[in-house]
Design a protein around this motif. Structure first.
Motif, mmCIF file in Angstrom:
data_model
loop_
_atom_site.group_PDB
_atom_site.id
_atom_site.type_symbol
_atom_site.label_atom_id
_atom_site.label_comp_id
_atom_site.label_asym_id
_atom_site.label_seq_id
_atom_site.Cartn_x
_atom_site.Cartn_y
_atom_site.Cartn_z
ATOM 1 N N TYR A 163 5.918 4.956 6.807
ATOM 2 C CA TYR A 163 5.405 3.677 7.299
ATOM 3 C C TYR A 163 3.880 3.668 7.317
ATOM 4 O O TYR A 163 3.247 2.693 6.926
ATOM 5 N N ASP A 164 3.260 4.741 7.806
ATOM 6 C CA ASP A 164 1.804 4.796 7.911
ATOM 7 C C ASP A 164 1.184 5.826 6.974
ATOM 8 O O ASP A 164 0.004 5.751 6.659
ATOM 9 N N GLN A 165 1.963 6.789 6.548
ATOM 10 C CA GLN A 165 1.475 7.841 5.660
ATOM 11 C C GLN A 165 2.679 8.473 4.975
ATOM 12 O O GLN A 165 3.814 8.198 5.331
ATOM 13 N N GLY A 166 2.411 9.296 3.989
ATOM 14 C CA GLY A 166 3.499 9.967 3.296
ATOM 15 C C GLY A 166 3.873 11.265 3.990
ATOM 16 O O GLY A 166 3.025 11.953 4.558
ATOM 17 N N SER A 167 5.150 11.611 3.954
ATOM 18 C CA SER A 167 5.640 12.861 4.525
ATOM 19 C C SER A 167 6.407 13.608 3.441
ATOM 20 O O SER A 167 7.313 13.046 2.826
ATOM 21 N N VAL A 168 6.025 14.858 3.197
ATOM 22 C CA VAL A 168 6.606 15.626 2.104
ATOM 23 C C VAL A 168 6.926 17.043 2.566
ATOM 24 O O VAL A 168 6.110 17.684 3.238
ATOM 25 N N LEU A 169 8.108 17.516 2.214
ATOM 26 C CA LEU A 169 8.462 18.920 2.384
ATOM 27 C C LEU A 169 8.325 19.589 1.028
ATOM 28 O O LEU A 169 8.949 19.169 0.055
ATOM 29 N N ARG A 170 7.497 20.630 0.983
ATOM 30 C CA ARG A 170 7.292 21.398 -0.241
ATOM 31 C C ARG A 170 7.942 22.763 -0.052
ATOM 32 O O ARG A 170 7.625 23.475 0.898
ATOM 33 N N MET A 171 8.820 23.136 -0.973
ATOM 34 C CA MET A 171 9.547 24.396 -0.849
ATOM 35 C C MET A 171 9.470 25.175 -2.156
ATOM 36 O O MET A 171 9.615 24.607 -3.248
ATOM 37 N N ASP A 172 9.232 26.483 -2.038
ATOM 38 C CA ASP A 172 9.303 27.370 -3.189
ATOM 39 C C ASP A 172 9.881 28.706 -2.742
ATOM 40 O O ASP A 172 10.343 28.831 -1.598
ATOM 41 N N GLU A 173 9.831 29.699 -3.613
ATOM 42 C CA GLU A 173 10.450 30.977 -3.274
ATOM 43 C C GLU A 173 9.737 31.701 -2.142
ATOM 44 O O GLU A 173 10.289 32.631 -1.532
ATOM 45 N N ASP A 174 8.526 31.275 -1.819
ATOM 46 C CA ASP A 174 7.755 31.939 -0.756
ATOM 47 C C ASP A 174 7.916 31.269 0.604
ATOM 48 O O ASP A 174 7.460 31.811 1.615
ATOM 49 N N GLY A 175 8.537 30.103 0.654
ATOM 50 C CA GLY A 175 8.698 29.424 1.929
ATOM 51 C C GLY A 175 8.585 27.929 1.801
ATOM 52 O O GLY A 175 8.818 27.342 0.738
ATOM 53 N N MET A 176 8.204 27.255 2.897
ATOM 54 C CA MET A 176 8.125 25.797 2.887
ATOM 55 C C MET A 176 7.018 25.311 3.790
ATOM 56 O O MET A 176 6.624 25.989 4.754
ATOM 57 N N VAL A 177 6.522 24.107 3.463
ATOM 58 C CA VAL A 177 5.496 23.459 4.260
ATOM 59 C C VAL A 177 5.872 21.992 4.379
ATOM 60 O O VAL A 177 6.147 21.320 3.378
ATOM 61 N N LEU A 178 5.880 21.480 5.614
ATOM 62 C CA LEU A 178 6.143 20.067 5.882
ATOM 63 C C LEU A 178 4.830 19.449 6.331
ATOM 64 O O LEU A 178 4.255 19.857 7.345
ATOM 65 N N SER A 179 4.346 18.467 5.563
ATOM 66 C CA SER A 179 3.043 17.894 5.892
ATOM 67 C C SER A 179 2.949 16.444 5.452
ATOM 68 O O SER A 179 3.852 15.923 4.792
ATOM 69 N N SER A 180 1.849 15.803 5.811
ATOM 70 C CA SER A 180 1.609 14.412 5.465
ATOM 71 C C SER A 180 0.662 14.323 4.270
ATOM 72 O O SER A 180 -0.194 15.184 4.082
ATOM 73 N N LEU A 181 0.805 13.263 3.508
ATOM 74 C CA LEU A 181 -0.120 13.007 2.410
ATOM 75 C C LEU A 181 -1.428 12.457 2.973
ATOM 76 O O LEU A 181 -1.396 11.657 3.912
ATOM 77 N N GLN A 210 0.823 -1.208 0.000
ATOM 78 C CA GLN A 210 0.000 0.000 0.000
ATOM 79 C C GLN A 210 0.860 1.262 0.000
ATOM 80 O O GLN A 210 0.467 2.288 -0.563
ATOM 81 N N VAL A 211 2.046 1.195 0.609
ATOM 82 C CA VAL A 211 2.926 2.363 0.629
ATOM 83 C C VAL A 211 3.561 2.559 -0.748
ATOM 84 O O VAL A 211 3.716 3.691 -1.224
ATOM 85 N N THR A 212 3.915 1.466 -1.400
ATOM 86 C CA THR A 212 4.442 1.559 -2.766
ATOM 87 C C THR A 212 3.388 2.155 -3.692
ATOM 88 O O THR A 212 3.697 2.985 -4.560
ATOM 89 N N GLU A 213 2.125 1.749 -3.512
ATOM 90 C CA GLU A 213 1.041 2.312 -4.324
ATOM 91 C C GLU A 213 0.863 3.804 -4.043
ATOM 92 O O GLU A 213 0.629 4.593 -4.964
ATOM 93 N N LEU A 214 0.967 4.194 -2.769
ATOM 94 C CA LEU A 214 0.874 5.609 -2.414
ATOM 95 C C LEU A 214 1.991 6.399 -3.085
ATOM 96 O O LEU A 214 1.763 7.502 -3.610
ATOM 97 N N PHE A 215 3.191 5.851 -3.088
ATOM 98 C CA PHE A 215 4.318 6.514 -3.737
ATOM 99 C C PHE A 215 4.064 6.653 -5.232
ATOM 100 O O PHE A 215 4.350 7.707 -5.826
ATOM 101 N N GLY A 216 3.527 5.613 -5.848
ATOM 102 C CA GLY A 216 3.211 5.681 -7.274
ATOM 103 C C GLY A 216 2.208 6.783 -7.579
ATOM 104 O O GLY A 216 2.367 7.530 -8.556
ATOM 105 N N ARG A 217 1.192 6.922 -6.753
ATOM 106 C CA ARG A 217 0.197 7.987 -6.966
ATOM 107 C C ARG A 217 0.829 9.357 -6.772
ATOM 108 O O ARG A 217 0.530 10.307 -7.510
ATOM 109 N N PHE A 218 1.704 9.472 -5.785
ATOM 110 C CA PHE A 218 2.412 10.728 -5.543
ATOM 111 C C PHE A 218 3.242 11.129 -6.762
ATOM 112 O O PHE A 218 3.261 12.302 -7.167
ATOM 113 N N LEU A 219 3.929 10.155 -7.370
ATOM 114 C CA LEU A 219 4.752 10.445 -8.547
ATOM 115 C C LEU A 219 3.904 10.835 -9.741
ATOM 116 O O LEU A 219 4.295 11.694 -10.546
ATOM 117 N N HIS A 220 2.740 10.232 -9.882
ATOM 118 C CA HIS A 220 1.863 10.538 -11.015
ATOM 119 C C HIS A 220 1.147 11.867 -10.844
ATOM 120 O O HIS A 220 0.795 12.515 -11.841
#
Length: 243
Positions: free
Chosen positions: A225-243, A17-27
């Motif tokens: 392990y239980d959910q996705g964790s992503v840091l999103r960064m751009d010129e305005d700042g950053m947000v660390l959150s879960s998928l 299920q985590v591999t599938e979540l990663f695949g959806r994230f990439l798509h």
């Protein structure tokens, strides 16, 4: 478009299920990014590029497609996939970064690490790391039959769990397996950089630090392990959150 940072996915056939979540994230989200950085432990274990695992093949196809869509993928080896070689990286279209690596993000130099070298209080782990990162050890290990390497990885995972259970029993888990503040300060001072992004500890947070009277920042990526964790960064700042 943001730059995305992830780590500690620990992809494994036992957790499809985590591999599938990663695949959806990439798509989905990753296709709209400036770049994707994977800061280690993409896989739960990696015993050589000749391992014909379905999970490895799937990830290589999906990352190759992301790169073909115009999103560069950068990869840093972690403590679980330190044997991931250049052959697999080429197949997946990933550019391998050294650990540590300095990159320029929206005009600001940033230090990227997997993070395990900062956990200097875990002496047993650091000794094991020094052994398996030795090129002679790796050459000898990779020359063994695949079945032997898989068995070693299973034993190493069991030993790691036992080690962590022992630390838990002693009440030392939280301090020993986390980064040492003095190691963080020394590393940032050595590079002369005020922002660090790393994974490994599975403790997602953004820490504001004062080192020698100067403001610094340490961003810790979470695990998958239980959910996705992503840091999103751009010129305005950053947000660390879960998928």
């Amino acid at each position: 478009m943001p730059t995305l940072f992830i780590s500690d996915l620990h992809l494994d056939a036992e957790r499809p299920q985590v591999t599938e979540l990663f695949g959806r994230f990439l798509h989905d989200e990753a296709r709209k990014a400036d770049a994707l950085y994977i800061l280690g432990d993409l896989f739960e274990a990696w015993v050589g590029d000749d391992d014909p695992s379905e999970t490895g093949a799937f990830v290589a196809r999906e990352l190759q497609a992301l790169g073909a869509a115009g999103v560069p993928v950068y990869f840093m080896r972690g403590n679980r996939d330190f044997l991931l070689g250049d052959a697999y990286a080429r197949t997946a279209g990933m550019m391998v970064l050294p650990d540590p690596a300095v990159v320029l993000l929206y005009g600001r130099p940033t230090l990227l690490m997997h993070g395990d070298t900062l956990c200097t209080g875990d002496v047993a782990y650091q000794q094991f790391r020094a052994q398996v990162r030795d090129p002679a050890w790796q050459q000898q290990f990779l020359s063994q039959p695949l079945a032997t390497r898989v068995a070693f990885a299973q034993q190493a995972r069991a030993a790691s769990k036992a080690h962590q259970a022992g630390l838990q029993d002693k009440g030392a888990m939280e301090t020993i397996t986390d980064v040492a503040p003095e190691a963080v300060a020394a590393t940032l001072s050595h590079f002369g950089i005020q922002r660090l992004i790393h994974g490994h500890t599975h403790r997602p947070a953004i820490h504001d630090l004062d080192i020698d009277g100067h403001a610094h920042q340490r961003i810790v990526l979470g695990d998958w392990y239980d959910q996705g964790s992503v840091l999103r960064m751009d010129e305005d700042g950053m947000v660390l959150s879960s998928l």
